[in-house]
Design a protein around this motif. Sequence first.
Motif, PDB file in Angstrom:
ATOM      1  N   ILE A   1      74.644 -15.961  72.296  1.00 18.56           N
ATOM      2  CA  ILE A   1      74.224 -16.240  73.662  1.00 18.56           C
ATOM      3  C   ILE A   1      72.877 -15.584  73.887  1.00 18.56           C
ATOM      4  CG2 ILE A   1      74.821 -15.856  76.073  1.00 18.56           C
ATOM      5  CD1 ILE A   1      76.794 -17.618  74.843  1.00 18.56           C
TER       6      ILE A   1
ATOM      7  N   ILE B   1      86.984 -12.971  72.864  1.00 21.59           N
ATOM      8  CA  ILE B   1      85.694 -13.613  72.564  1.00 21.59           C
ATOM      9  C   ILE B   1      84.545 -12.804  73.176  1.00 21.59           C
ATOM     10  CG2 ILE B   1      84.295 -15.666  72.965  1.00 21.59           C
ATOM     11  CD1 ILE B   1      86.889 -17.286  72.987  1.00 21.59           C
ATOM     12  N   ALA B   2      84.722 -12.459  74.461  1.00 17.03           N
ATOM     13  CA  ALA B   2      83.665 -11.717  75.153  1.00 17.03           C
ATOM     14  C   ALA B   2      83.426 -10.366  74.493  1.00 17.03           C
ATOM     15  CB  ALA B   2      84.033 -11.535  76.623  1.00 17.03           C
ATOM     16  N   LEU B   3      84.509  -9.705  74.125  1.00 18.52           N
ATOM     17  CA  LEU B   3      84.386  -8.379  73.512  1.00 18.52           C
ATOM     18  C   LEU B   3      83.687  -8.467  72.167  1.00 18.52           C
ATOM     19  CD1 LEU B   3      85.252  -5.492  74.244  1.00 18.52           C
ATOM     20  CD2 LEU B   3      87.217  -5.803  72.777  1.00 18.52           C
TER      21      LEU B   3
ATOM     22  N   MET C   1      81.573 -10.713  71.235  1.00 22.49           N
ATOM     23  CA  MET C   1      80.148 -10.979  71.455  1.00 22.49           C
ATOM     24  C   MET C   1      79.425  -9.711  71.883  1.00 22.49           C
ATOM     25  SD  MET C   1      79.774 -14.760  73.084  1.00 22.49           S
ATOM     26  CE  MET C   1      80.390 -14.265  74.645  1.00 22.49           C
ATOM     27  N   THR C   2      80.109  -8.893  72.705  1.00 30.90           N
ATOM     28  CA  THR C   2      79.490  -7.637  73.148  1.00 30.90           C
ATOM     29  C   THR C   2      79.265  -6.707  71.970  1.00 30.90           C
ATOM     30  OG1 THR C   2      80.730  -7.886  75.182  1.00 30.90           O
ATOM     31  CG2 THR C   2      79.696  -5.769  74.807  1.00 30.90           C
ATOM     32  N   ILE C   3      80.307  -6.570  71.128  1.00 31.21           N
ATOM     33  CA  ILE C   3      80.184  -5.677  69.967  1.00 31.21           C
ATOM     34  C   ILE C   3      79.087  -6.178  69.046  1.00 31.21           C
ATOM     35  CG2 ILE C   3      81.374  -4.848  67.903  1.00 31.21           C
ATOM     36  CD1 ILE C   3      83.941  -4.890  69.593  1.00 31.21           C
TER      37      ILE C   3
ATOM     38  N   LEU D   1      90.135 -15.109  75.757  1.00 30.51           N
ATOM     39  CA  LEU D   1      88.794 -15.114  76.356  1.00 30.51           C
ATOM     40  C   LEU D   1      88.182 -13.722  76.312  1.00 30.51           C
ATOM     41  CD1 LEU D   1      89.311 -17.423  79.453  1.00 30.51           C
ATOM     42  CD2 LEU D   1      88.237 -17.969  77.295  1.00 30.51           C
ATOM     43  N   PHE D   2      88.986 -12.708  76.623  1.00 27.88           N
ATOM     44  CA  PHE D   2      88.450 -11.350  76.612  1.00 27.88           C
ATOM     45  C   PHE D   2      88.077 -10.938  75.192  1.00 27.88           C
ATOM     46  CE2 PHE D   2      88.714  -6.674  76.880  1.00 27.88           C
ATOM     47  CZ  PHE D   2      87.739  -6.503  77.844  1.00 27.88           C
TER      48      PHE D   2
ATOM     49  N   LEU E   1      95.796 -16.582  77.234  1.00 27.75           N
ATOM     50  CA  LEU E   1      94.447 -17.111  77.465  1.00 27.75           C
ATOM     51  C   LEU E   1      93.498 -15.972  77.813  1.00 27.75           C
ATOM     52  CD1 LEU E   1      92.790 -19.749  77.711  1.00 27.75           C
ATOM     53  CD2 LEU E   1      93.143 -19.599  80.158  1.00 27.75           C
ATOM     54  N   PHE E   2      94.006 -15.054  78.650  1.00 28.25           N
ATOM     55  CA  PHE E   2      93.188 -13.885  79.002  1.00 28.25           C
ATOM     56  C   PHE E   2      92.798 -13.110  77.756  1.00 28.25           C
ATOM     57  CE2 PHE E   2      93.447  -9.248  79.651  1.00 28.25           C
ATOM     58  CZ  PHE E   2      92.254  -9.071  80.316  1.00 28.25           C
TER      59      PHE E   2
END
Lengths: 273, 167
Positions: free
Chosen positions: A40, A23-25, A27-29, A20-21, A16-17
């Motif tokens: 977002i 997805i976040a990464l 979005m950041t890239i 989620l990470f 799960l980590f």
Amino acid sequence: MQQIFNFVIRNKTFLLFLLLFGIALSMTIQSHSYHRSKFINSANSLTGGVYGTVNSVGQYFDLKEQNLILVEENKQLKEQLLNSTKTTETVSIDSTFTEKRFSIIPAEVYKNSYNSPNNYLTINRGKRDSIQQDFGVITSKGIVGIIDNTSNKFSTVLSILSKKSRINAKLKSSNQSGSLTWDTKSPYLARLEDVSQFAKVNVGDTIVTGGQSAIFPKGIGIGTVEEFKTDATGDTYTIQVRLFNDMTTLQHVYIIKNNDIEELKSLEAQSDE
Amino acid sequence: MNSVLASNTIRFFALLLVQVTICSNINFLGYINPFIYIIFILLFPVKSNRPLFLLCAFNMGLIVDMFLDSGGVHAGASVCLAFVRPIFLKYAFGTLYDHQILKFNKLQLNELVVYISFMTLFHHFVVFNLEIFNISQILLILKKTLISSLFTVVLSTLLILLFKARK
């Protein structure tokens, strides 16, 4: 099969980590590499509502300063009007057919940031005020940025204080153009790159928008030359520009709508084919 | 059990609101902002199930990202922080954590400060790494991490102590 299930159940936290990470990464890239921040952004009714409430309290604190800015702008406009050499003769008889090339929509800044590598503003105008992507945003002093995302009532503006932003600009005196970027160091300084060595540059010269894109009209103020040096290749100047706008205290801005934009776009699309 | 749920829900929204309306507009010395929303991750119940914890942290970060237009920076950092929290808990509280009798409102001040400092440094380091996203600017990343962490640690310790006293 059993073993795979066991593996998933045993490591479900770690998986799960990773998910989620990931997805976040991504979005950041995505936000670093593309011009648009798609997923977002603060152009929605939740963030707009919260910022609007805060702003309705906060705006009273710098009323005096904002009034001075407005008086200064009025002074300039009055001077232009009184010193204008054109008289009433040039006014056309029927103004229905003289189309305005640019319309201006006033807006209020709800959120402003200037300390991350890519800065965005949130303003209180959106689709219902016919705001679209790629409209220019200015103040009475100079340029602010370009509309990025719009919702019904709110929009985000990609500030000129952004690594992603590239705006066509030129020296007012010699008409040599370059592109305006930001080196993320100070909110008061921007950088004008790729100015030809043939240009005569002096410290204190004015930099204005170039008018080569449909976003900004020609000749809107940006700043003055702070210092300049020849860049590594030796044929262009890199100029440090001190901005006219104090990007840290923006409150009232104007959105520029180019009324020819549909025509320009369809023309460009045709010539691409 | 219900009061734990209620207090965490209230903490989630209160911290979020304070973060986006006040703490992100301080701009001390032009660029220093504290990220106090991590108090939610710091004080999340120890004995809860971890997938839920990760999801809560991710959502917190995502909403902060939405308000600050920062892509996925805070979501990523929050998930990381939530994932590595057991290591820091073990380091800061030792046997208390091993025996599963850790209660955040009955702690020594020095242990609490150590825990908050390490968690904050880790979180801010990830945040600024993702935000600047350029390893050649590591000095800038470290500078921002240190100064912002100092601000966050002081503020969050004060906030935690303030609200602990009221109970």
